[in-house]
Design an enzyme around this catalytic site. Structure first.
Site, PDB file in Angstrom:
ATOM      1  CB  CYS A 102      -0.874  -0.322   0.942  1.00 55.10           C
ATOM      2  SG  CYS A 102      -1.977   1.433   1.819  1.00 55.10           S
ATOM      3  CG  HIS A 103       1.418   6.025  -1.540  1.00 56.90           C
ATOM      4  ND1 HIS A 103       1.947   5.473  -2.980  1.00 56.90           N
ATOM      5  CD2 HIS A 103       2.170   7.123  -0.731  1.00 56.90           C
ATOM      6  CE1 HIS A 103       1.804   6.950  -3.205  1.00 56.90           C
ATOM      7  NE2 HIS A 103       2.243   7.943  -1.862  1.00 56.90           N
ATOM      8  CB  THR A 104       0.251   3.411   4.590  1.00 48.64           C
ATOM      9  OG1 THR A 104      -0.567   4.606   3.592  1.00 48.64           O
ATOM     10  CG2 THR A 104       0.120   4.665   4.999  1.00 48.64           C
TER      11      THR A 104
ATOM     12  CB  CYS B 193     -15.938  -0.143  19.909  1.00 43.53           C
ATOM     13  SG  CYS B 193     -14.793  -0.659  19.151  1.00 43.53           S
TER      14      CYS B 193
ATOM     15  CB  CYS C 158      -5.349  -1.444   3.533  1.00 45.81           C
ATOM     16  SG  CYS C 158      -4.966   0.599   3.509  1.00 45.81           S
TER      17      CYS C 158
ATOM     18  CB  CYS D  31     -14.929   0.724  23.108  1.00 43.56           C
ATOM     19  SG  CYS D  31     -14.288   1.283  21.992  1.00 43.56           S
TER      20      CYS D  31
ATOM     21  CB  CYS E   7     -11.100  -3.385  21.565  1.00 43.31           C
ATOM     22  SG  CYS E   7     -13.048  -1.771  22.350  1.00 43.31           S
TER      23      CYS E   7
ATOM     24  CB  CYS F 299     -11.213   0.835  18.636  1.00 40.26           C
ATOM     25  SG  CYS F 299     -11.173   0.310  19.946  1.00 40.26           S
TER      26      CYS F 299
ATOM     27  NE  ARG G  99      -3.450  -1.834  -2.738  1.00 41.16           N
ATOM     28  CZ  ARG G  99      -3.385  -0.062  -2.032  1.00 41.16           C
ATOM     29  NH1 ARG G  99      -2.332   0.176  -3.554  1.00 41.16           N
ATOM     30  NH2 ARG G  99      -3.150   0.350  -1.285  1.00 41.16           N
TER      31      ARG G  99
ATOM     32  NE  ARG H  78      -3.695   5.233  15.806  1.00 47.83           N
ATOM     33  CZ  ARG H  78      -1.955   5.690  15.312  1.00 47.83           C
ATOM     34  NH1 ARG H  78      -1.638   5.805  16.357  1.00 47.83           N
ATOM     35  NH2 ARG H  78      -2.445   6.931  14.263  1.00 47.83           N
TER      36      ARG H  78
ATOM     37  CG  HIS I  17      -1.143  -1.451   6.160  1.00 43.60           C
ATOM     38  ND1 HIS I  17       0.250  -1.138   5.663  1.00 43.60           N
ATOM     39  CD2 HIS I  17      -1.671  -0.551   5.914  1.00 43.60           C
ATOM     40  CE1 HIS I  17      -0.214   0.101   4.682  1.00 43.60           C
ATOM     41  NE2 HIS I  17      -1.129  -0.026   5.086  1.00 43.60           N
ATOM     42  CD  GLU I  18      -3.830  -3.854   0.776  1.00 41.86           C
ATOM     43  OE1 GLU I  18      -3.470  -4.115  -0.928  1.00 41.86           O
ATOM     44  OE2 GLU I  18      -3.737  -2.150   0.703  1.00 41.86           O
TER      45      GLU I  18
END
Ligand code: NAD
Ligand code: AHE
Ligand code: ZN
Length: 694
Positions: free
Chosen positions: A360-362, A420, A492, A417, A412, A428, A689, A432, A382-383
């Site tokens: 992913c670009h991130t 959530c 993602c 929360c 969660c 959530c 991708r 974090r 992360h994907e």
């Protein structure tokens, strides 16, 4: 493996798809045979022999492999490229001076009838049934690795339609996934004139032909239902219908009696020609693709069971695992391939085997040092699609062997929360803080390098490693039959784009939409807007190579900001539309573009959504007047999806075929150590991708 001679290689799709014409000495027909094979460029990798599903196309009387490729190949290969499917086009008979033949067009050369002749002089060479069912698939699988595990289907025209249906019905169930036909010869032993001539010559009698006759075979016990449906097209202007050569009605009646579902389409005005095939071949490729994907899913579930058993048998649970990972040692540096240790999951954590990871670009944004939260050394990614290897204390929502998609926006779902529990957000905050600091919820890392030094986690995922550790609340459990190398995209980019439209902005039917940046995120915004019924979709990019994909997904207008000498927002709001668009989306991460997206939103009610991630220190600005006059500026994280609840549903829609995403996968690589190649691909400008299989 017999010697293969590649006679020619022809580029046939804009995505690198090619057709090879191949000659080889056949053991079945005892002469040289030629066939053609189509390999989709966007997905087939010869070095890794990507195990793609394959359709075997059987041509009709007088044809060679070339007829189909030249006359119907355009539509067939374009669809097969889109679906990621190979096609094999064999010849219709053995050929050559030493091979018996007949002057008539419907016996001998070009008329092998896909049977094994038992009658002299034909019995020595005319063994097309053996050739198609045994020799050719073995050769194709050995050389290109495609159509393996029974992921192959049959289709054909006229004599080839007869071949496809009869060979499919005669095969052991599971040999072929699906069958379809164009104007098939359905009852040659009735006899039809073609059948009478061929069976008398090749088999010595019409009676012997009954074993090679679709109408007769379907009535045999256990034949009906091997295939849940058979697709058949016939032209209403086909001269051979009137000449009693095809007899589709006989097969239709027999199938109905036997309880075999057929989808018969009598196509108005079409004759027996390749125009007919070319017009509907894409439907047949799509028909088979659906069946083949389903079979792939069943295989994946079986694989999973094996992997799950291996994983639990391996009993790595509770022990450190050594594995390969790509470590980002410093900003703007290539990743290094390292052997690291992944420690066991602590309470509330899950250790997973990563099966596939998409770029992913991130990931690039952080690797390039633009992320204010960027920490080094870290493991990015992360994907991904993963399988649970072991779980920590107290974990109940997933178990060893489950397929999960890591979610950087966890859920969660605890009563206390407020995030959530609120339908307004997916953010959530439970972990974090530690996640942004590169740690697991207890503030430590599970990764150690060869020198015993810890490595930071990234976005609570770190999937550029063969094994990683996730918080339980970051694991979305998906269907066992889900192909992880595809559904990883829901981790993602694609999910984010779809969610930005459906959740964050709730785009209504007949809306106008402008999408800035046509990477996987922007294109999935277009896909989502199209599915939401948007009537006008502006696709904006500075790279015109992205426009074809945008149009394929539903864009109505493509705009290259570089073609204008004034701010693009003034072009969209003012020239292309009177007051701007109902919704606009930034999918570039460029703060100037974010401003343009806002300022082309409709006066009075336009909403602009920021999806792109801007480099640290880059801030957005506009004149407050833009907001005073009714525009709304908002943003989205992961498309507003509540990850553990919603991601499995996205996967189910994919499996049901109502949410296709395969076209986003433009590049594939094998082995975590190929990740730097995938990063290069993402920079190439024609990559949406890149999926790396581990
Ligand atoms: P990508 O690099 O594949 O696509 C970006 C596209 O923007 C490219 O086609 C590029 O040509 C185009 N572009 C660049 N500058 C432009 C300009 N000035 N005008 C018009 N087009 C321009 O990236 P991607 O993977 O699709 O991700 C897009 C953005 O979304 C990135 O910033 C990424 O970090 C972000 N992202 C955010 C979330 C979220 O949850 N908010 C999720 C995923 C990705
Ligand atoms: N670390 C950056 C934030 C980057 C960012 O905005 N990330 C997105 C997801 S991008 C996925 O490719 C996100 O979801 N943000 C919400 C969050 O909680 O991070 C920074 O600016 O510090
Ligand atoms: Zn991302």
């Amino acid at each position: 493996m017999p010697e293969l001679e590649i006679l020619s290689t022809t580029a046939v799709t804009g995505k690198g798809g090619v057709v090879h014409r191949v000659k080889h000495a056949s053991t079945a027909t005892k002469t040289d045979m030629i066939f053609a094979i189509f390999l989709p460029g966007s997905i087939y990798d010869k070095d890794n022999k990507t195990p793609l599903p394959t359709i075997y196309w059987l041509s009709g009387l007088t044809c060679t492999d070339a007829n189909f490729c030249q006359k119907a190949g355009g539509n067939a290969f374009a669809k097969a490229e889109e679906e990621g499917i190979c096609m094999v086009m064999p010849d219709t008979s053995p050929r050559g001076d030493s091979i018996p033949s007949d002057d008539a067009y419907d016996l001998g050369t070009g008329a092998g009838f896909y049977i094994n002749a038992t009658n002299a002089p034909w019995d020595k060479n005319y063994r097309m049934e053996e050739y198609i069912t045994t020799e050719l698939p073995a050769l194709v699988e050995a050389e290109w690795g495609v159509g393996v595990h029974g992921l192959r289907s049959l289709s054909g025209h006229s004599m080839g339609g007869h071949g496809a249906i009869t060979l499919a019905l005669k095969a052991t169930p599971g040999t072929w996934c699906s069958v379809s036909a164009f104007a098939p010869i359905c009852h040659p032993s009735k006899p039809s004139p073609w059948g009478e001539k061929a069976f008398n010559a090749y088999l010595g009698s019409v009676e012997a032909g009954r074993d090679h006759d679709a109408t007769e075979l379907i009535q045999k016990p256990g034949k009906a239902g091997i295939y849940d449906d058979i697709l058949i097209d016939e032209g209403t202007n086909d001269e051979f219908v009137a000449k009693g050569q095809l007899l589709l009605e006989d097969f239709e009646a027999a199938a109905s009696t036997a309880g075999q579902k057929l989808t018969i389409r009598r196509q108005n005005g079409f004759d027996h020609s390749y125009h007919f095939i070319a017009a509907f071949i894409a439907d047949h490729v799509a028909f088979h693709s659906k069946k083949l994907r389903k079979a792939q899913g069943v295989l994946a579930a079986k694989d999973l069971k094996v992997t799950a058993e291996t994983l639990s048998a391996a009993s790595t649970a509770g022990k450190p695992i050594q594995c390969k990972a790509m470590v980002a040692r410093a900003p703007k540096q290539p990743l290094t391939v390292e052997t690291i240790t992944v420690n066991p999951p602590q309470a509330g954590e899950v250790r997973v085997k990563v099966m596939a990871n998409a770029l992913c670009h991130t990931d690039i944004y952080t690797l390039d040092g633009h992320d204010p939260e960027g920490l080094f050394p870290c493991i990015l990614g992360h994907e991904a699609g993963c399988i649970v290897e072991s779980v920590g204390e107290g974990v109940t929502s997933v178990k060893v062997g489950d397929k999960v998609i890591p979610c950087y926006t966890p859920q969660c779902a605890e009563a206390q929360c407020v995030f959530c529990m609120s339908p307004k957000t997916n953010l959530c905050p439970k972990i974090r803080g530690t996640q942004g600091a590169g740690f697991m919820p207890d503030g430590t890392s599970r990764f150690v390098d060869k020198d015993g030094k810890p490595i930071y986690h990234f976005m609570g995922c770190s999937t550029m490693s063969e094994y990683t550790v996730l918080a339980e609340i970051s694991c979305a459990k998906v269907a066992d039959e889900a192909p992880l190398e595809k559904v990883c995209l829901f981790g993602c980019g694609v999910a984010t784009g779809l969610g930005a439209v459906w959740n964050t902005c709730k785009v209504e039917p007949d809306s106008s939409v402008a999408v800035f940046g046509l990477g996987a995120v922007g294109l999935s915004v277009i896909q989502g807007a199209k599915m939401a019924g948007a009537s006008r979709i502006f696709a904006v990019d500075i790279n015109p190579k992205k426009f074809d994909s945008a149009i394929a997904l539903g864009a109505t207008d493509c705009v290259n900001s570089k073609d204008y000498d004034k701010p693009i927002q003034k072009v969209i709001a003012g020239e292309l539309t009177p007051w701007g668009v109902d919704y606009s989306f930034d999918c570039t991460g460029n703060v100037q573009v974010m401003r343009a997206a806002l300022e082309c939103a409709h006066r009075g009610w336009g909403t602009s959504c920021v999806i792109g991630v801007a480099a640290s220190g880059h801030e957005i600005s506009t004149r407050p007047f833009q907001l005073v006059t009714g525009r709304v500026w908002k943003g989205t994280a992961f498309g507003g999806w509540k990850s553990r609840k919603d991601v499995p549903h996205l996967v189910d829609r994919y499996l049901a075929g109502t949410l296709p995403i395969d076209f986003y996968i433009t590049h594939q690589f094998s082995g975590v150590d190929k990740t730097n190649d995938a990063i290069t691909a993402l920079h190439s400008g024609d990559c949406l991708r890149a999926v790396v299989h581990y």
